[in-house]
Design a protein around this motif. Structure first.
Motif, short mmCIF file in Angstrom:
data_model
loop_
_atom_site.label_atom_id
_atom_site.label_comp_id
_atom_site.label_asym_id
_atom_site.label_seq_id
_atom_site.Cartn_x
_atom_site.Cartn_y
_atom_site.Cartn_z
N SER A 37 10.06 7.11 -3.67
CA SER A 37 11.14 7.36 -4.61
C SER A 37 10.61 8.16 -5.80
CB SER A 37 11.73 6.03 -5.10
OG SER A 37 10.83 5.40 -5.99
N PRO A 38 11.46 8.98 -6.41
CA PRO A 38 11.03 9.75 -7.58
C PRO A 38 10.44 8.87 -8.69
CG PRO A 38 13.14 10.56 -6.82
CD PRO A 38 12.83 9.32 -6.03
N GLU A 39 11.03 7.69 -8.90
CA GLU A 39 10.53 6.79 -9.95
C GLU A 39 9.09 6.38 -9.68
OE1 GLU A 39 13.38 6.13 -8.14
OE2 GLU A 39 14.78 6.92 -9.61
N ASN A 40 8.79 6.04 -8.42
CA ASN A 40 7.42 5.64 -8.07
C ASN A 40 6.44 6.80 -8.23
OD1 ASN A 40 8.36 3.11 -7.43
ND2 ASN A 40 8.32 3.43 -5.23
N VAL A 41 6.85 7.98 -7.84
CA VAL A 41 5.97 9.15 -7.93
C VAL A 41 5.69 9.49 -9.40
CG1 VAL A 41 5.72 11.60 -7.38
CG2 VAL A 41 6.73 10.04 -5.69
N ILE A 42 6.71 9.46 -10.24
CA ILE A 42 6.52 9.76 -11.66
C ILE A 42 5.60 8.72 -12.31
CG2 ILE A 42 7.71 9.81 -13.90
CD1 ILE A 42 10.06 11.16 -12.38
N GLU A 43 5.82 7.45 -12.00
CA GLU A 43 4.95 6.40 -12.55
C GLU A 43 3.50 6.63 -12.12
OE1 GLU A 43 4.15 1.61 -12.01
OE2 GLU A 43 6.05 2.44 -11.34
N TRP A 44 3.28 6.96 -10.87
CA TRP A 44 1.95 7.20 -10.31
C TRP A 44 1.29 8.41 -10.97
CZ3 TRP A 44 -0.14 11.10 -7.18
CH2 TRP A 44 -1.31 10.77 -6.51
N ILE A 45 2.04 9.50 -11.15
CA ILE A 45 1.49 10.69 -11.80
C ILE A 45 1.10 10.38 -13.25
CG2 ILE A 45 2.08 12.98 -12.70
CD1 ILE A 45 3.75 13.39 -10.13
N ASN A 46 2.00 9.74 -13.98
CA ASN A 46 1.70 9.41 -15.38
C ASN A 46 0.48 8.51 -15.51
OD1 ASN A 46 3.67 10.95 -16.72
ND2 ASN A 46 5.23 9.39 -16.35
N TYR A 47 0.35 7.55 -14.65
CA TYR A 47 -0.81 6.66 -14.67
C TYR A 47 -2.10 7.45 -14.46
CZ TYR A 47 -4.13 3.05 -13.37
OH TYR A 47 -5.25 2.25 -13.31
N HIS A 48 -2.11 8.32 -13.47
CA HIS A 48 -3.34 9.04 -13.13
C HIS A 48 -3.64 10.22 -14.06
CE1 HIS A 48 -2.88 6.60 -9.49
NE2 HIS A 48 -4.19 6.61 -9.53
N ARG A 49 -2.66 10.65 -14.85
CA ARG A 49 -2.89 11.69 -15.86
C ARG A 49 -3.53 11.11 -17.11
NH1 ARG A 49 1.91 15.02 -17.64
NH2 ARG A 49 0.27 16.28 -18.56
N ALA A 50 -3.43 9.82 -17.32
CA ALA A 50 -3.99 9.18 -18.52
C ALA A 50 -5.49 9.46 -18.61
CB ALA A 50 -3.72 7.68 -18.48
N LEU A 71 13.69 14.59 -5.47
CA LEU A 71 12.32 14.48 -5.96
C LEU A 71 11.94 15.71 -6.78
CD1 LEU A 71 9.65 12.93 -6.08
CD2 LEU A 71 8.99 14.03 -3.94
N ARG A 72 12.29 16.89 -6.28
CA ARG A 72 11.99 18.13 -7.00
C ARG A 72 12.65 18.13 -8.38
NH1 ARG A 72 10.06 22.47 -4.86
NH2 ARG A 72 10.87 22.03 -2.79
N ASP A 73 13.91 17.70 -8.45
CA ASP A 73 14.60 17.64 -9.74
C ASP A 73 13.91 16.67 -10.70
OD1 ASP A 73 16.44 19.51 -8.91
OD2 ASP A 73 18.01 18.03 -8.43
N ALA A 74 13.51 15.51 -10.20
CA ALA A 74 12.86 14.52 -11.04
C ALA A 74 11.49 15.00 -11.54
CB ALA A 74 12.69 13.21 -10.28
N LEU A 75 10.82 15.83 -10.74
CA LEU A 75 9.48 16.31 -11.09
C LEU A 75 9.51 17.66 -11.82
CD1 LEU A 75 7.55 15.39 -7.84
CD2 LEU A 75 7.54 14.18 -10.03
N ARG A 76 10.70 18.18 -12.09
CA ARG A 76 10.82 19.50 -12.70
C ARG A 76 9.95 19.69 -13.96
NH1 ARG A 76 13.85 22.94 -10.68
NH2 ARG A 76 15.37 21.53 -9.80
N PRO A 77 9.87 18.72 -14.88
CA PRO A 77 8.99 18.92 -16.05
C PRO A 77 7.52 19.08 -15.67
CG PRO A 77 10.51 17.09 -16.44
CD PRO A 77 10.65 17.49 -14.99
N PHE A 78 7.07 18.34 -14.65
CA PHE A 78 5.68 18.45 -14.19
C PHE A 78 5.44 19.78 -13.47
CE2 PHE A 78 6.42 13.79 -14.14
CZ PHE A 78 5.45 13.41 -15.05
N ILE A 79 6.42 20.22 -12.72
CA ILE A 79 6.31 21.49 -12.01
C ILE A 79 6.31 22.65 -13.00
CG2 ILE A 79 7.47 23.04 -10.37
CD1 ILE A 79 8.51 20.43 -8.97
N ALA A 80 7.18 22.58 -14.02
CA ALA A 80 7.29 23.65 -15.01
C ALA A 80 6.00 23.83 -15.81
CB ALA A 80 8.46 23.38 -15.95
#
Length: 134
Positions: A37-50, A71-80
């Motif tokens: 899910s987009p929520e899980n992916v965003i949480e995982w990315i934020n954790y590992h970017r720390a 998923l692409r829409d939810a990750l748009r800020p990270f992609i940009a």
């Protein structure tokens, strides 16, 4: 890690002022196959970017997911900001590609090995946890 080593005397002999050497920090990226899910992916990315982990780049390979647009829409800020590169791989699944995860990771490694000092391969449900003192 690339490191330039020199003696203090050689620096002083080439310059009359004190010079600060900038030693680049190692670059860490992660290749991951995603069907979460987009929520899980965003949480995982934020954790590992720390800073404690320090992942700078994520290569996400979305396999045979009809909801990849969500998923692409939810990750748009990270992609940009080039933190994430998202690859949509329709019709790629364990039925169409033998040893799917091994093949995806091998392709990712071949594509990005010259861009980073270290490349990790783990799943979105796996979190790297540094031990005290490491």
């Amino acid at each position: 890690m690339r490191l330039l080593m020199t003696t203090v005397d050689s620096i002083k002999s080439r310059s009359s002022s004190v010079t600060t050497l900038q030693i680049p920090h190692p670059s860490l990226a992660v290749c991951v196959a995603v069907r979460d899910s987009p929520e899980n992916v965003i949480e995982w990315i934020n954790y590992h970017r720390a800073p404690a982990i320090g992942v700078e780049k994520f290569y996400l390979m979305v396999t045979d997911d009809p909801d990849v647009g969500v998923l692409r829409d939810a990750l748009r800020p990270f992609i940009a900001t080039s933190v994430v590169e998202l690859y949509d791989l329709p019709y790629v699944n364990p039925r169409t590609v033998s040893q799917l995860q091994v093949n995806l990771y091998a392709r990712c490694l071949d594509a990005v090995r010259d861009k980073h000092d270290f490349i990790g391969f783990w799943d979105v449900d796996e979190y790297i946890v540094p031990r005290p003192g490491d």
